[in-house]
Design a protein around this motif. Structure first.
Motif, mmCIF file in Angstrom:
data_model
loop_
_atom_site.group_PDB
_atom_site.id
_atom_site.type_symbol
_atom_site.label_atom_id
_atom_site.label_comp_id
_atom_site.label_asym_id
_atom_site.label_seq_id
_atom_site.Cartn_x
_atom_site.Cartn_y
_atom_site.Cartn_z
ATOM 1 N N MET A 1 0.846 -1.206 0.000
ATOM 2 C CA MET A 1 0.000 0.000 0.000
ATOM 3 C C MET A 1 0.880 1.255 0.000
ATOM 4 O O MET A 1 1.809 1.355 0.797
ATOM 5 N N GLY A 2 0.585 2.187 -0.923
ATOM 6 C CA GLY A 2 1.321 3.462 -0.914
ATOM 7 C C GLY A 2 0.766 4.329 0.208
ATOM 8 O O GLY A 2 -0.445 4.455 0.342
ATOM 9 N N THR A 3 1.644 4.866 1.005
ATOM 10 C CA THR A 3 1.180 5.699 2.133
ATOM 11 C C THR A 3 1.311 7.171 1.762
ATOM 12 O O THR A 3 2.401 7.634 1.403
ATOM 13 N N LEU A 4 0.213 7.900 1.858
ATOM 14 C CA LEU A 4 0.201 9.320 1.496
ATOM 15 C C LEU A 4 0.764 10.154 2.637
ATOM 16 O O LEU A 4 0.375 9.981 3.798
ATOM 17 N N LEU A 5 1.690 11.076 2.298
ATOM 18 C CA LEU A 5 2.213 12.000 3.313
ATOM 19 C C LEU A 5 1.304 13.219 3.381
ATOM 20 O O LEU A 5 1.132 13.940 2.393
ATOM 21 N N ASP A 229 -5.276 5.978 9.049
ATOM 22 C CA ASP A 229 -4.816 7.346 8.789
ATOM 23 C C ASP A 229 -4.202 7.856 10.084
ATOM 24 O O ASP A 229 -4.854 7.821 11.132
ATOM 25 N N ILE A 230 -2.965 8.323 9.990
ATOM 26 C CA ILE A 230 -2.235 8.639 11.222
ATOM 27 C C ILE A 230 -1.833 10.109 11.267
ATOM 28 O O ILE A 230 -1.188 10.633 10.352
ATOM 29 N N ILE A 231 -2.246 10.764 12.342
ATOM 30 C CA ILE A 231 -1.874 12.160 12.553
ATOM 31 C C ILE A 231 -0.876 12.194 13.703
ATOM 32 O O ILE A 231 -1.185 11.805 14.827
ATOM 33 N N ASP A 232 0.318 12.672 13.394
ATOM 34 C CA ASP A 232 1.396 12.702 14.385
ATOM 35 C C ASP A 232 1.546 14.129 14.908
ATOM 36 O O ASP A 232 2.085 15.009 14.229
ATOM 37 N N VAL A 233 1.046 14.362 16.112
ATOM 38 C CA VAL A 233 1.117 15.713 16.693
ATOM 39 C C VAL A 233 2.456 15.928 17.402
ATOM 40 O O VAL A 233 2.924 17.050 17.546
ATOM 41 N N SER A 263 -2.271 6.866 5.303
ATOM 42 C CA SER A 263 -1.659 8.191 5.272
ATOM 43 C C SER A 263 -1.026 8.492 6.621
ATOM 44 O O SER A 263 -1.411 7.914 7.640
ATOM 45 N N VAL A 264 -0.080 9.424 6.601
ATOM 46 C CA VAL A 264 0.574 9.849 7.850
ATOM 47 C C VAL A 264 1.082 11.285 7.675
ATOM 48 O O VAL A 264 1.495 11.671 6.589
ATOM 49 N N THR A 265 1.007 12.063 8.751
ATOM 50 C CA THR A 265 1.574 13.421 8.681
ATOM 51 C C THR A 265 3.072 13.337 8.994
ATOM 52 O O THR A 265 3.476 12.633 9.917
ATOM 53 N N PRO A 266 3.902 14.059 8.232
ATOM 54 C CA PRO A 266 5.338 14.042 8.540
ATOM 55 C C PRO A 266 5.656 14.933 9.748
ATOM 56 O O PRO A 266 4.875 15.814 10.092
ATOM 57 N N VAL A 267 6.788 14.697 10.370
ATOM 58 C CA VAL A 267 7.312 15.603 11.406
ATOM 59 C C VAL A 267 8.776 15.841 11.073
ATOM 60 O O VAL A 267 9.536 14.883 10.953
ATOM 61 N N GLY A 269 6.661 19.388 9.490
ATOM 62 C CA GLY A 269 5.968 19.699 8.229
ATOM 63 C C GLY A 269 4.565 19.152 8.140
ATOM 64 O O GLY A 269 3.930 19.250 7.089
ATOM 65 N N GLY A 270 4.050 18.562 9.215
ATOM 66 C CA GLY A 270 2.675 18.045 9.195
ATOM 67 C C GLY A 270 1.760 18.963 9.980
ATOM 68 O O GLY A 270 1.315 19.995 9.479
ATOM 69 N N VAL A 271 1.507 18.574 11.238
ATOM 70 C CA VAL A 271 0.606 19.358 12.093
ATOM 71 C C VAL A 271 1.245 20.704 12.477
ATOM 72 O O VAL A 271 0.551 21.706 12.629
ATOM 73 N N GLY A 272 2.574 20.700 12.607
ATOM 74 C CA GLY A 272 3.294 21.905 13.060
ATOM 75 C C GLY A 272 2.831 23.196 12.393
ATOM 76 O O GLY A 272 2.411 24.123 13.081
ATOM 77 N N PRO A 273 2.850 23.289 11.039
ATOM 78 C CA PRO A 273 2.470 24.548 10.390
ATOM 79 C C PRO A 273 1.011 24.955 10.641
ATOM 80 O O PRO A 273 0.645 26.111 10.427
ATOM 81 N N MET A 274 0.192 24.010 11.079
ATOM 82 C CA MET A 274 -1.236 24.300 11.243
ATOM 83 C C MET A 274 -1.540 25.115 12.497
ATOM 84 O O MET A 274 -2.500 25.874 12.542
ATOM 85 N N THR A 275 -0.728 24.925 13.529
ATOM 86 C CA THR A 275 -1.074 25.534 14.824
ATOM 87 C C THR A 275 -1.098 27.066 14.718
ATOM 88 O O THR A 275 -2.057 27.707 15.162
ATOM 89 N N ILE A 276 -0.072 27.644 14.115
ATOM 90 C CA ILE A 276 -0.037 29.112 13.998
ATOM 91 C C ILE A 276 -1.156 29.585 13.076
ATOM 92 O O ILE A 276 -1.800 30.615 13.325
ATOM 93 N N THR A 277 -1.429 28.818 12.024
ATOM 94 C CA THR A 277 -2.499 29.214 11.101
ATOM 95 C C THR A 277 -3.843 29.279 11.821
ATOM 96 O O THR A 277 -4.628 30.205 11.621
ATOM 97 N N MET A 278 -4.106 28.315 12.687
ATOM 98 C CA MET A 278 -5.390 28.323 13.386
ATOM 99 C C MET A 278 -5.429 29.430 14.452
ATOM 100 O O MET A 278 -6.489 29.929 14.799
ATOM 101 N N LEU A 279 -4.253 29.856 14.898
ATOM 102 C CA LEU A 279 -4.189 31.011 15.801
ATOM 103 C C LEU A 279 -4.567 32.290 15.031
ATOM 104 O O LEU A 279 -5.275 33.158 15.544
#
Ligand code: NAD
Length: 297
Positions: A1-5, A229-233, A263-267, A269-279
Motif C-alpha cells: 500500500m502506498g502511504t500518502l504523506l 490514517d495517522i496524525i502525528d502531533v 496516510s501519515v503526517t510528517p514531522v 511539516g505536518g501538524v506543526g504549520p497548522m497551529t499558527i495558522t489556526m491562531l
C-alpha cells in the motif's frame, strides 16, 4: 500500500489565502486584527515560537505585539498585564506562551484571559462550550488536525479514532471535536494515556490514530491496522551527532508505518504549520466578532 504523506503546508497556505480578504474587509473599517503575546522568562523554544507567530501575523498584514516579562515576575505582574490587555480594545487575541516558569500557576493565569480574547481556546469557558458542541474559540492544534483531515478528504464520521494523550491542549479537545456530531466529527473515539494497559491493543483498532504523547517514535508499524490514517502531533527533540545536535521527530516511527498506513503526517511539516495558522484564524474571528462580521470558521 502506498502511504500518502499529509503535508501541512498546502492546508495552511489555503487557509491563510482564505483569510486575506477577511483581513482586508476589516482594514476597510479601520480594524487590524492584533495578537498580544505574553512571554515570561527566556525559554529558548518559547522565544522561537513567539517569533514565528509574530512573523505569521505580519505576513497576513495583522499585528502582533510581544510582552516580555522577566523570569522572576510574580503572579500579580502577569495578571495585571492580562487585565490591561483584556480591557484594551486594540488587542483581539491574548496568548500566554507556555510553559510558564514553575513558580507561576498556569491555571490561574490562563483563567484570567478574557474568554472573548482567548484565541488559544484554553479558557474553561471555551473548553466547556466546545464540549457542549457550541464552540467559540477552538484550541489551535486540534483544530489544525481537523483541517488536515478535511483538506485530504479523510473521512471521520463513523470511523474509530484512537487518541494517544489526554492533555488539555491537544488530547482532550481533540476528543471533544472528533466525538461531536460535526461535519468533521461523529467518530467513535478512544482516548489512551499513561494509565492505558497494552496501548497497541487499542491503536491496532484505530481507523484514525492521533498521536499526542510527546514520546519519540512510540507508535510503530506493528501497532497499527492496515489502511489507518495517522496524525502525528508529537514534536520531540532527540539528541544526535548532527550539526544542530538534535533531530525533531514525532511520536510515530514514520518509516515503520510506511506501506501499512493509508496516510501519515510528517514531522516536521505536518501538524506543526497548522497551529499558527489556526491562531491566525481565531484572532481574525475575534476581530470580526467585535463588529459582528464573522464570515468563517
Ligand atoms: P503533555 O505532556 O501535556 O501530554 C502528553 C499526554 O500523553 C499525557 O496525557 C500522557 O498521559 C500521554 N502519554 C505520554 N506518554 C504516553 C505513553 N507512553 N503511552 C500512552 N500515553 C502517553 O503533552 P502535549 O502538550 O499534549 O503535547 C504532546 C506532544 O505534541 C508533544 O510532543 C508536543 O511537543 C506536541 N505538540 C505539538 C504541537 C504542534 O503544533 N504540532 C502543539 C502542541 C503539542
Amino acid at each position: 500500500m502506498g502511504t500518502l504523506l499529509l503535508k501541512g503546508k498546502p492546508v495552511s497556505d489555503s487557509i491563510r489565502l482564505a483569510l486575506e480578504p477577511r483581513v482586508q474587509s476589516l482594514k476597510k473599517i479601520g480594524i487590524v486584527p492584533k495578537l498580544a503575546a505574553i512571554i515570561v522568562g527566556d525559554d529558548p523554544a518559547s522565544q522561537v515560537y513567539v517569533r514565528n507567530k509574530a512573523r505569521a501575523f505580519e505576513k497576513l498584514s495583522c499585528e502582533s505585539q510581544t510582552y516580555r516579562l522577566d523570569s522572576k515576575s510574580n503572579e500579580e505582574n502577569v495578571l495585571t498585564l492580562i487585565d490591561r490587555l483584556n480591557n484594551d480594545p486594540s488587542a483581539h487575541g491574548i496568548l500566554v506562551q507556555l510553559p510558564l516558569p514553575n513558580h507561576l500557576d498556569s491555571k490561574t493565569i490562563l483563567h484570567t484571559v478574557s474568554p472573548n480574547k482567548d484565541v488559544d481556546g484554553f479558557h474553561p469557558e471555551n473548553l466547556g462550550l466546545l464540549l457542549e458542541g457550541n464552540p467559540n474559540f477552538i484550541p489551535c492544534t486540534p483544530h489544525g488536525v481537523l483541517e488536515i483531515l478535511r483538506h485530504y478528504d479523510i473521512s471521520v464520521s463513523g470511523r474509530h479514532a484512537v487518541i494517544v494523550g489526554r492533555s488539555n491542549i491537544v488530547g482532550k479537545p481533540m476528543f471533544a471535536l472528533l466525538a461531536q456530531k460535526f461535519e468533521m466529527g461523529n467518530a467513535t473515539v478512544t482516548i489512551c494515556h499513561t494509565g492505558t494497559k497494552d496501548l497497541a491493543a487499542y491503536t491496532k483498532q484505530g481507523d484514525i490514530i492521533i498521536a499526542a504523547a510527546g514520546s519519540p517514535n512510540m507508535i510503530t508499524g506493528d501497532m497499527i491496522k492496515e489502511g489507518a490514517d495517522i496524525i502525528d502531533v508529537g514534536i520531540n527533540r532527540v539528541d544526535d551527532d548532527s550539526e544542530k545536535g538534535y533531530t525533531l521527530v514525532g511520536d510515530v516511527n514514520t518509516e515503520s508505518v510506511m506501506g501499512i498506513a493509508n496516510s501519515v503526517t510528517p514531522v516536521p511539516g505536518g501538524v506543526g504549520p497548522m497551529t499558527i495558522t489556526m491562531l491566525l484564524v481565531n484572532t481574525v474571528k475575534s476581530a470580526e466578532k467585535c463588529v459582528e462580521l464573522v464570515t468563517g470558521w
